[in-house]
Design an enzyme around this catalytic site. Structure first.
Site, PDB file in Angstrom:
ATOM      1  CD  GLU A 398       9.844 -98.170  -9.779  1.00  0.00           C
ATOM      2  OE1 GLU A 398       9.118 -97.740 -10.383  1.00  0.00           O
ATOM      3  OE2 GLU A 398       9.743 -98.902  -9.000  1.00  0.00           O
ATOM      4  CG  HIS A 465       9.147-110.002  -6.860  1.00  0.00           C
ATOM      5  ND1 HIS A 465       7.866-109.795  -7.389  1.00  0.00           N
ATOM      6  CD2 HIS A 465       9.451-108.920  -6.340  1.00  0.00           C
ATOM      7  CE1 HIS A 465       7.339-108.897  -7.051  1.00  0.00           C
ATOM      8  NE2 HIS A 465       8.044-108.284  -6.162  1.00  0.00           N
TER       9      HIS A 465
END
Ligand SMILES: Cc1ncc(C[n+]2csc(CCOP(=O)(O)OP(=O)(O)O)c2C)c(N)n1
Ligand SMILES: [Mg+2]
Length: 662
Positions: A398, A465
């Site tokens: 990321e 999530h």
């Protein structure tokens, strides 16, 4: 090379290189005098390491980028950066390159192809990858050299950048200055191998070791690596062995460094060595050395004193705030023409596709976004339509991907980075809040980067999530934060984000992807960022929300209508900057405010809205502003826990009734 074989052309070049090597040393001598005189507060010494910065700049072409670190004054001087503004910058005086906004070498000079650092070690290495990718995409042959201290090579960004440059065969030179210490920590306490160059083999690239105190050796190694990069053979890791003879920075001393080590390395001083060598080879005369020193000292003295005589940088709040963001487009395309029913996810896909068709500079980066189409299938079919150069699977990096996006943006691209789940943006946090957010304010670099982040819960996905982390970013000046609720808004706001020359975090609610359908204008259009939407008109109370909360608010408003209560719903759509006017106007009309969000309550964005309303609309209020938000717990996995305990929705009815009854 011997005197007999040294041609006059090479002699001229050697002499010029020697002069270039002398300049940072003489500047440093002046800076150290200023420190002793109490006229300068901070200085990171590059004494004894000049051959690396100068050798690198000397070995590259003017079109090549260099990303120097904090001991690389020689990069700036060798590239011919004017001394007086440089000194103003180093001293925080007016006339510096960041207008007093940042210190030392923390700035970019695109016209010199130098992109300076932020304090965070190794953060510029992924940026180098992005610049290098830009060279490839544009078909240009510039290369990018990026510096890191040996201490910085333990940061994740070093490894993410090396890996990315290697898998994409990017024209990058990673130049590690191994100077024995990272602040007070000796190499052996931080690095388990003797040679950092060994790391290269793990990333499938050559790793070269070079004597960092020999300017010709550095120049040669850099030239070799640059030639390799220009041939399309990819990156090289160069480890320059050197030593930090003056300690970390001038105030911190060298007590923890064995004196004999310093002595030993002083004997290998790069400036003395090169001078003696050129004298021995007959390229330089001793008198010339003294004369050149005096000539350069006079120039440096004059520029440094002129900088010192200048006032401290001054400004106004308005001027400072005005430079946080790059100015956006002056006009927007309104939504016009036929509409069609679309799901939220399809509206986002359509926006991306239309933007990519219209503008080759839009490049997609993300995990599994190519053949696989992304885990939410937003980019399904894109690889086939736009090709592998523009639809790029990244490794699981990321930080590396966001940093690379910054590099692309500096070269005029409009990268869109997909976070697989918004939760994983924590691994790229530094790039977002320190690199992307601050660059325009600090030195004027406009970064048209859009980060798409599928966020939120109600999908039974558990603590990692399901998070709603929009508030993390609203707190950071320089970022824009968007969270649409409807398909039409998702499309128009995403197109506006792509057109905006600033970093935008675009939060897409995962539950809404396939749960919400609505009319979407088929032609491309933009909804300006920072403008709220009146989702429902009402008289008795205002609910402000965004994302999935808007749907909960509308549901509640409908229920209350059955009881004769009229609730106004404002969909903020953009949280940074947020539409204060729309909220204040609504509250002045209804006299009651409830802010609703899915994210946890404490320090959620609702706190900002409620506090602002309390400050600005106190006289109009009939009740204290109320926040209804997620419970202050990680989002639980079990859907019964999530919906009955975590979710704000479970507490909305009661809160609305409390607000109305007050
Ligand atoms: C991410 C991060 N952590 C800590 C620091 C504080 N810090 C500044 S310089 C430095 C040492 C850096 O060592 P090295 O990379 O070897 O470079 P050198 O100073 O030796 O040239 C540290 C720990 C920082 N700037 N960034
Ligand atoms: Mg070091």
């Amino acid at each position: 090379m011997s005197a007999a074989t040294t041609t006059s052309a090479t002699a001229r070049e050697l002499k010029a290189l020697w002069r270039a090597l002398l300049v940072p040393r003489l500047i440093e001598e002046k800076m150290l005098r200023l420190i002793r005189q109490g006229r300068l507060s901070k200085w990171f010494s590059g004494w004894g390491q000049e051959a690396i910065a100068v050798g690198c700049a000397w070995g590259l072409e003017a079109r090549d980028y260099i990303l120097p670190a904090h001991r690389n004054l020689g990069v700036w001087t060798t590239r011919g950066v004017e001394l007086e503004p440089l000194f103003c910058q180093l001293m925080g005086k007016s006339g510096g390159f960041t207008k007093g906004r940042d210190r030392t070498f923390h700035f970019g000079l695109p016209e010199k192809r130098i992109i300076g650092m932020i304090s965070h070690m190794a953060a510029m290495l992924p940026v180098a990858c992005g610049l290098a990718l830009a060279a490839r995409l544009k078909g240009e042959d510039f290369v990018v050299a990026a510096f890191a201290g040996e201490g910085a090579t333990r940061e994740g960004d070093f490894h993410e950048a090396l890996n990315l440059a290697a898998v994409w065969k990017l024209p990058v030179i990673f130049l590690v200055e191994n100077n024995g210490y990272a602040l007070s920590t000796p190499v052996r306490q931080a690095i388990p191998i003797e040679d950092i160059a060994q790391a290269a083999s793990g990333y499938g690239m050559p790793g070269e070791i070079v004597d960092g105190n020999d300017v010709l050796a550095v120049t040669g190694a850099v030239r070799c690596a640059a030639a390799r990069a220009r041939r399309g053979e990819g990156p090289t890791l160069i480890e320059a062995k050197t030593f930090r003879v003056r300690g970390h920075e001038e105030a911190s001393g060298t007590k923890y460094v064995p004196a004999e080590l310093i002595e030993q390395w002083r004997k290998r001083d790069p400036v003395d060595r090169f001078t003696e060598r050129l004298i021995a080879e007959g390229v330089l005369e001793r008198e010339e050395v003294e004369a050149t020193r005096r000539e350069l000292e006079a120039v440096i003295e004059q520029a440094a004193e002129a900088a010192l005589a200048r006032p401290q940088a001054e400004s106004t709040s308005e001027a400072e705030r005005a430079d946080v963001y790059a100015p956006g487009p002056r006009s927007w395309r309104a939504a016009q023409g036929p509409v069609e029913e679309r799901r939220f996810v399809d509206a986002i896909r359509e926006a991306l596709r239309q933007a990519m068709r219209a503008d080759e500079r839009v490049i997609l980066l993300g995990q599994d976004i190519a053949e696989y189409g992304g885990v939410f299938k937003v980019t399904e079919g894109f690889l086939e339509e736009f090709g592998a150069e523009r639809v790029r699977n990244t490794p699981i990096i990321e930080s590396g991907a966001i940093g690379a996006a910054m590099g692309l943006a500096l070269e005029g691209f409009k990268p869109v980075v997909e976070m697989q789940y918004a939760d994983f943006i924590s691994c790229g946090f530094n790039q977002v809040v320190n690199n992307l957010a601050t660059t325009h304010y600090r030195w004027g670099g406009a970064l048209n980067v859009t980060i798409r982040a599928p966020f939120g819960g109600h999908v039974g996905a558990g603590p990692f999530h399901s998070q709603s982390m929009e508030a993390w970013f609203c707190h950071v000046p320089g970022l824009k934060v968007v969270a649409p609720a409807t398909p039409e808004d998702a499309k128009g706001l995403l197109l506006a984000s792509l057109a905006d020359p600033n970093p935008v975090l675009f939060f897409e609610h995962k539950y809404l992807y396939r749960a919400v359908k609505g009319p979407v204008t088929k032609a491309p259009f933009e909804i300006p960022l920072g403008v709220a939407r009146l989702a429902r008109q009402g008289r008795d109370a205002t609910i402000v929300s965004w994302g999935i909360g808007v749907w909960w608010a509308l549901e509640e408003a409908e229920y209350q209508r059955g009881r004769g209560i009229s609730i106004e719903v404002i969909d903020l759509r953009t949280l940074a900057p947020w539409d204060r006017r729309a909220v204040f106007d609504s509250v002045k009309k209804t006299s009651r405010l409830l802010v609703l969000h899915e994210a946890p309550r404490t320090a959620g964005f609702g706190a900002e809205v409620a506090a602002s309303v309390a400050e600005e609309c106190f006289q109009s209020l009939d009740a204290p502003p109320i926040r209804v938000a997620g419970e202050d717990i990680p989002v639980p996995f079990s859907s019964s826990l999530e919906q009955k305990i975590y979710s704000a929705r479970a507490r909305l009815r009661q809160a609305v009734e409390r607000l109305l009854a007050y």
